[in-house]
Design an enzyme around this catalytic site. Structure first.
Site, PDB file in Angstrom:
ATOM      1  N   PRO A 101       5.996   1.190  -0.715  1.00  0.00           N
ATOM      2  CA  PRO A 101       5.130   2.101   0.040  1.00  0.00           C
ATOM      3  C   PRO A 101       3.823   1.393   0.410  1.00  0.00           C
ATOM      4  O   PRO A 101       3.268   0.663  -0.415  1.00  0.00           O
ATOM      5  CB  PRO A 101       4.858   3.245  -0.952  1.00  0.00           C
ATOM      6  CG  PRO A 101       5.961   3.169  -1.954  1.00  0.00           C
ATOM      7  CD  PRO A 101       6.340   1.712  -2.045  1.00  0.00           C
ATOM      8  N   ASP A 152      -3.729  -9.494  -7.229  1.00  0.00           N
ATOM      9  CA  ASP A 152      -2.488  -9.125  -6.525  1.00  0.00           C
ATOM     10  C   ASP A 152      -1.638 -10.351  -6.190  1.00  0.00           C
ATOM     11  O   ASP A 152      -0.451 -10.412  -6.515  1.00  0.00           O
ATOM     12  CB  ASP A 152      -2.813  -8.379  -5.218  1.00  0.00           C
ATOM     13  CG  ASP A 152      -3.155  -6.919  -5.440  1.00  0.00           C
ATOM     14  OD1 ASP A 152      -3.540  -6.572  -6.568  1.00  0.00           O
ATOM     15  OD2 ASP A 152      -3.043  -6.125  -4.487  1.00  0.00           O
TER      16      ASP A 152
END
Ligand code: PMV
Length: 320
Positions: A101, A152
């Protein structure tokens, strides 16, 4: 030159988002159940030529040159070619497929960066170490996130649970038993850059209060590393709840996230918190075999855009 495929996983921040930007430790894990897959094919062996980009999730089918110069994919590819000192790419088609998503704190942007770098380097027969892949992905993150901590790109490039401190070598956390998470949320939050700068404004206007919050979160991350390594998930769950309380004090939570968090806790989760920049996005709930079904059902009833479970087992984490 040959066809090349690369896959990069989603990620979740288990502990320490935002505090990590201020030098505190943070813990992130890969979520292999959701990923970006990039496939590069070249029908003819041409040293240069048309590069076609297809991304069904974004309704994109365009040549590279027809994309606006500030399109994220065009910027990523030009950063890659300049980092590797390559003039132009050979003729090829780049197909990008994602099950992550978007705009929900699950690392979809960094996963596209890592998969793209891996696929292109495979295609060009210029293999790169994970450390170099992470480094280039960090440069790509900077285009969109301003001043990212680097967590990340690191967790996604190495595909291991990590304890991350900005500017330092990260540590791999070995978790001896499977870690079961349920993730739920919506893809509608503002971008990381905006949320990180809102926190910065707040910090500038009340440094004492915010430094204390960041420091307390850093201590939670340190304790959580030990609990994860001991497989003590009751303690990990408690620490997730404590971290959520501090994120609420920081002002990055939201009523809809708190509704999902209390739903998960009431359904038997060991702990639950928002994950990523917050103000929307996703929550992660730590579950065990007894509570997993209840937590998934409870969260589905609350009707978020997505609910999925993810198991990180020690076998997934062995050296590749
Ligand atoms: O982009 P997100 O939602 O995964 O958030 C990144 C985590 C932050 O700590 C908020 C920012 C950063 O660069 O570490």
């Amino acid at each position: 030159m040959r066809n090349s495929i690369a896959i990069a996983p989603a990620k979740a921040i288990l502990f320490g988002e935002h505090a990590v930007v201020y030098g505190e430790p943070s813990i992130a894990i890969p979520l292999p159940d959701k990923n970006v897959k990039i496939e590069i094919t070249s029908p003819v062996d041409q040293a240069t030529g048309t590069v076609r980009l297809i991304s069904p999730q974004n309704n994109l089918d365009s040549t590279l040159m027809d994309l606006p110069s500030d399109h994220p994919l065009r910027e990523m590819i030009s950063l890659f070619t300049s980092q590797l000192h390559i003039g132009q790419l050979p003729a090829c088609t780049i197909l990008i497929q994602s099950t992550i998503p978007v705009s929900s704190g699950l690392g979809s942007g960094a996963a596209v960066s890592v998969a793209l770098i891996r696929a292109l380097s495979g295609f060009l027969e210029m293999p790169l170490e994970d450390s170099r892949i992470s480094e280039i992905a960090f440069e790509m993150e900077k285009i969109h996130h301003g001043n990212p901590s680097g967590i990340d790109n690191t967790v996604i490039a190495y595909e291991k649970p990590i304890l991350f401190v900005k500017g330092e070598a990260f540590k791999i956390i070995s978790i001896p038993v499977p870690l079961n998470l349920v993730i739920a949320g919506n893809s509608n939050r503002s971008n990381t850059k905006a949320i990180v700068s809102e926190v910065r404004e707040q910090w500038l206007s009340n440094k004492e209060r915010f430094d204390l919050i960041f420091n307390q979160i850093g201590q939670i991350s340190r304790k959580a590393k030990i609990s994860l390594e001991n497989g003590d998930f009751t303690e990990v769950g408690n620490l997730m709840n404590e971290n959520q309380y501090l994120l609420e004090k920081m002002g990055v939570s939201s009523p809809s996230l708190e509704n999902l968090i209390s739903t998960a806790r009431n359904a038997g989760a060991l702990g639950a918190k928002l994950s990523g920049a917050g103000k929307g996005g996703n929550i992660i709930a730590l579950v065990d075999e007894n509570s997993a079904t209840n937590v998934i059902a409870g969260l589905k009833n609350a009707n978020p855009e997505f609910v999925f479970s993810s198991v990180l087992s020690p076998a997934d984490l062995k050296e590749k």
